[in-house]
Design an enzyme around this catalytic site. Structure first.
Site, PDB file in Angstrom:
ATOM      1  N   TRP A 183      35.459 -12.239   6.706  1.00  0.00           N
ATOM      2  CA  TRP A 183      35.451 -11.268   5.390  1.00  0.00           C
ATOM      3  C   TRP A 183      36.664 -10.323   5.036  1.00  0.00           C
ATOM      4  O   TRP A 183      37.024  -9.808   6.110  1.00  0.00           O
ATOM      5  CB  TRP A 183      34.067 -10.544   5.381  1.00  0.00           C
ATOM      6  CG  TRP A 183      33.953  -9.777   4.004  1.00  0.00           C
ATOM      7  CD1 TRP A 183      33.638  -9.755   2.861  1.00  0.00           C
ATOM      8  CD2 TRP A 183      34.380  -8.032   3.982  1.00  0.00           C
ATOM      9  NE1 TRP A 183      33.951  -8.614   2.056  1.00  0.00           N
ATOM     10  CE2 TRP A 183      34.274  -7.748   3.017  1.00  0.00           C
ATOM     11  CE3 TRP A 183      34.876  -7.210   5.115  1.00  0.00           C
ATOM     12  CZ2 TRP A 183      34.436  -6.484   2.200  1.00  0.00           C
ATOM     13  CZ3 TRP A 183      35.232  -6.020   4.686  1.00  0.00           C
ATOM     14  CH2 TRP A 183      34.940  -5.600   3.450  1.00  0.00           C
ATOM     15  N   GLU A 224      32.331 -15.112   4.267  1.00  0.00           N
ATOM     16  CA  GLU A 224      31.686 -14.570   3.456  1.00  0.00           C
ATOM     17  C   GLU A 224      31.989 -13.938   2.177  1.00  0.00           C
ATOM     18  O   GLU A 224      33.212 -13.348   2.247  1.00  0.00           O
ATOM     19  CB  GLU A 224      31.114 -13.363   4.437  1.00  0.00           C
ATOM     20  CG  GLU A 224      30.242 -12.124   3.948  1.00  0.00           C
ATOM     21  CD  GLU A 224      29.950 -11.151   4.811  1.00  0.00           C
ATOM     22  OE1 GLU A 224      29.417 -10.501   4.381  1.00  0.00           O
ATOM     23  OE2 GLU A 224      30.716 -10.985   5.903  1.00  0.00           O
ATOM     24  N   LYS A 226      31.743 -11.450  -1.560  1.00  0.00           N
ATOM     25  CA  LYS A 226      31.292 -10.415  -1.887  1.00  0.00           C
ATOM     26  C   LYS A 226      31.517 -10.356  -3.353  1.00  0.00           C
ATOM     27  O   LYS A 226      32.443 -10.580  -4.030  1.00  0.00           O
ATOM     28  CB  LYS A 226      31.926  -9.247  -1.347  1.00  0.00           C
ATOM     29  CG  LYS A 226      31.244  -7.910  -1.451  1.00  0.00           C
ATOM     30  CD  LYS A 226      31.871  -6.853  -0.358  1.00  0.00           C
ATOM     31  CE  LYS A 226      31.344  -5.268  -0.541  1.00  0.00           C
ATOM     32  NZ  LYS A 226      31.733  -4.434   0.270  1.00  0.00           N
ATOM     33  N   ASP A 257      25.521 -12.478   2.531  1.00  0.00           N
ATOM     34  CA  ASP A 257      24.908 -11.386   3.097  1.00  0.00           C
ATOM     35  C   ASP A 257      24.368 -11.006   1.593  1.00  0.00           C
ATOM     36  O   ASP A 257      24.783 -10.565   0.588  1.00  0.00           O
ATOM     37  CB  ASP A 257      26.232 -10.228   3.142  1.00  0.00           C
ATOM     38  CG  ASP A 257      25.698  -8.814   3.560  1.00  0.00           C
ATOM     39  OD1 ASP A 257      25.019  -8.341   2.713  1.00  0.00           O
ATOM     40  OD2 ASP A 257      26.417  -8.230   4.424  1.00  0.00           O
ATOM     41  N   HIS A 260      25.688  -8.569  -1.059  1.00  0.00           N
ATOM     42  CA  HIS A 260      26.972  -8.928  -1.732  1.00  0.00           C
ATOM     43  C   HIS A 260      26.939  -9.645  -2.649  1.00  0.00           C
ATOM     44  O   HIS A 260      27.767 -10.414  -3.161  1.00  0.00           O
ATOM     45  CB  HIS A 260      27.869  -9.537  -0.434  1.00  0.00           C
ATOM     46  CG  HIS A 260      28.410  -8.822   0.551  1.00  0.00           C
ATOM     47  ND1 HIS A 260      29.530  -9.263   1.268  1.00  0.00           N
ATOM     48  CD2 HIS A 260      28.019  -7.493   1.111  1.00  0.00           C
ATOM     49  CE1 HIS A 260      29.785  -8.312   2.300  1.00  0.00           C
ATOM     50  NE2 HIS A 260      29.033  -7.169   2.070  1.00  0.00           N
ATOM     51  N   HIS A 284      23.790 -12.632   6.752  1.00  0.00           N
ATOM     52  CA  HIS A 284      23.956 -11.223   7.376  1.00  0.00           C
ATOM     53  C   HIS A 284      22.700 -10.549   6.609  1.00  0.00           C
ATOM     54  O   HIS A 284      22.615 -10.559   5.276  1.00  0.00           O
ATOM     55  CB  HIS A 284      25.340 -10.550   6.845  1.00  0.00           C
ATOM     56  CG  HIS A 284      26.124 -10.634   7.696  1.00  0.00           C
ATOM     57  ND1 HIS A 284      27.325 -10.114   7.791  1.00  0.00           N
ATOM     58  CD2 HIS A 284      26.151 -11.562   9.093  1.00  0.00           C
ATOM     59  CE1 HIS A 284      28.190 -10.148   9.030  1.00  0.00           C
ATOM     60  NE2 HIS A 284      27.373 -11.188   9.744  1.00  0.00           N
ATOM     61  N   ASP A 292      25.920  -2.626  -2.616  1.00  0.00           N
ATOM     62  CA  ASP A 292      26.007  -3.065  -1.189  1.00  0.00           C
ATOM     63  C   ASP A 292      25.959  -1.704  -0.428  1.00  0.00           C
ATOM     64  O   ASP A 292      27.051  -1.372  -0.017  1.00  0.00           O
ATOM     65  CB  ASP A 292      27.180  -3.844  -1.101  1.00  0.00           C
ATOM     66  CG  ASP A 292      27.541  -4.221   0.472  1.00  0.00           C
ATOM     67  OD1 ASP A 292      26.506  -4.566   1.131  1.00  0.00           O
ATOM     68  OD2 ASP A 292      28.505  -4.331   0.766  1.00  0.00           O
ATOM     69  N   ASP A 294      24.218  -1.082   2.451  1.00  0.00           N
ATOM     70  CA  ASP A 294      23.914  -1.368   3.828  1.00  0.00           C
ATOM     71  C   ASP A 294      22.793  -0.618   4.461  1.00  0.00           C
ATOM     72  O   ASP A 294      22.957   0.161   5.517  1.00  0.00           O
ATOM     73  CB  ASP A 294      25.172  -1.186   4.693  1.00  0.00           C
ATOM     74  CG  ASP A 294      25.972  -2.517   4.448  1.00  0.00           C
ATOM     75  OD1 ASP A 294      25.558  -3.601   4.531  1.00  0.00           O
ATOM     76  OD2 ASP A 294      27.298  -2.139   3.887  1.00  0.00           O
ATOM     77  N   ASP A 324      23.284  -6.722   9.323  1.00  0.00           N
ATOM     78  CA  ASP A 324      24.673  -5.908   9.122  1.00  0.00           C
ATOM     79  C   ASP A 324      24.197  -4.794   8.133  1.00  0.00           C
ATOM     80  O   ASP A 324      24.167  -4.765   6.806  1.00  0.00           O
ATOM     81  CB  ASP A 324      25.501  -7.159   8.261  1.00  0.00           C
ATOM     82  CG  ASP A 324      26.938  -6.309   7.997  1.00  0.00           C
ATOM     83  OD1 ASP A 324      27.087  -5.250   8.415  1.00  0.00           O
ATOM     84  OD2 ASP A 324      27.617  -6.715   7.356  1.00  0.00           O
TER      85      ASP A 324
END
Length: 417
Positions: A183, A224, A226, A257, A260, A284, A292, A294, A324
């Site tokens: 990524w 990955e 985003k 993810d 993302h 993820h 995003d 997390d 993640d």
């Protein structure tokens, strides 16, 4: 009633619905979720003392952050002891461990710089997944693999190649495949004049990274995407369309993810489409709040839907699961345990669904009965099945595990400056 007696009662309830709970637990025990090391130290790593970059921010200042490899390993050990089953750990390249005053920049990393991580994994019978670190470095601003500066681009190409060699080292030493995820944070804050050029350079860089020889049965390279990030709100080089197409064309894996994408997109809906055209897929799992962000994975609707799509499409052996997120506002070990156990609970919830019966109702157009059954299943005694699973692996049930985390905080974390 004992835990086993409650389980036996739950087993009978699920049996009447057409679900074999013993089989569900047998499948769950073989799911190895990759636990990310960067929750334990707020994504700082061990190879630099500068600030986080690449659109990455960790908020909060809860005491007890791991400051050394030894502290991080001890904290991860503590978390793993409270999570049923056998799992993997996920490392970033910035977690290289240098000994005797040695230092290697990211383009010169070697397997020896991760020897202690391999020893850690061997002692616990777990595997390692890996990530090149294209952020928090003086050469990571503002572009890496898409840079117009050829010297910078080549630096990061060498880093990617080094990480493939390190990933194969992990796989060979530990006897199980290593998932290596690429990524990059490359993008622009404002409207670009050229969207094609950076992506062409990114593609060429990936071609050069993948050109080195490696065993594709041991190293699964992923890409990955985003949608946007801090400092790249208007343009992301590694968009979803770029990454999915590049991966499909070049025989590597797409990694999704679920933080993302646009807030109205859900990865659970993307999984079956990806599985139609891809042999394997990587995820993820995180929790985005408005963006995003997390956050720690909860047993929320999307986590359960992700798990259901994996299970009902018979894809447990085709999907690599990793977490993640990074939250410095709460106890970091608790963050690991909550997220990992919730991912397992979501999978168990999916395994305890009579998927064949639900599908048959949909195919027959019996949408009223389908809705009724789906809703009633939400109150079936999954908790009793989960507690029995914890008992089988000698880990605390319900919230009992948190007492051990609190003791560890008092005895260990509180003494860190």
């Amino acid at each position: 009633m004992t835990t086993k007696q409650r389980y036996e009662a739950a087993r009978e309830i699920y049996r009447e619905a057409g679900v074999d709970t013993d089989r569900a637990l047998d499948i769950l025990k073989d799911v190895h979720i990759s636990m990310h090391c960067w929750q334990g130290d707020d994504v700082r790593g061990f190879d630099q003392d500068g600030p986080l970059s690449g659109g990455i921010q960790t908020t909060g200042n809860y005491p007890g952050r791991a400051r050394t490899p030894e502290e991080l390993m001890a904290d991860m050990d503590m978390a793993l002891r409270l999570i049923p089953g056998v799992h993997k750990i996920n490392l970033h390249a910035s977690y290289a461990i240098f000994e005797n005053g040695e230092f290697a920049d990211r383009d010169a990393l070697e397997p020896k710089h991760f020897r202690k991580w391999v020893e850690f994994a061997k002692q616990r019978g777990i595997g390692i997944d890996f990530n090149p670190t294209f952020f928090s470095h003086e050469k990571a601003e503002p572009f890496t693999l898409s840079s117009t500066d050829e010297s910078i681009r080549q630096f990061w190409i060498r880093h990617g190649q080094a990480c493939i060699r390190i990933s194969q080292y992990f796989a060979e030493e530990l006897g199980q495949p290593c998932v290596m995820n690429i990524w990059i944070p490359d993008g622009l804050k404002d409207v670009p004049a050229d969207r094609l050029g950076p992506r062409a350079r990114f593609a060429d860089s990936l071609d050069q990274i993948l050109a080195i020889p490696y065993d594709k049965t041991k190293v699964y390279v992923c890409l990955e995407s985003k949608v946007f990030g801090i400092g790249m709100e208007s343009y992301t080089v590694g968009s979803s369309e770029f990454c999915v197409n590049y991966a499909a064309k070049n025989g590597i894996l797409s990694l999704m993810d679920n933080g993302h994408y646009h807030p109205t997109e859900v990865v659970s809906d993307k999984i079956p489409s990806m599985l139609l055209f891809s042999e394997k897929l990587a995820l993820h799992v995180t929790r985005g709040v408005r963006w995003d962000s997390d956050h720690v994975v909860l047993l929320d609707d999307e986590t359960k839907e992700i798990a259901k799509e994996i299970v009902r499409n018979d894809a447990i052996d085709r999907v690599f699961l990793a977490l993640d997120y990074f939250d410095a506002s709460i106890n970091r070990i608790s963050a690991w345990v909550v997220g990992m156990r919730n991912m397992q609970k979501a999978l168990l919830y999916a395994l305890l669904q009579p998927a064949g019966k639900l599908k048959a109702l949909q195919d027959a157009g019996n949408f009223t009965e389908l809705m009724v059954l789906q809703e009633e299943l939400k109150l079936y005694p999954m908790g009793d099945v989960w507690n029995y699973f914890c008992e089988l692996y000698h880990v605390p049930q319900r919230e009992e595990w948190f007492a051990q985390v609190k003791r560890y905080e008092e005895d260990v974390l509180a003494k860190r400056n």
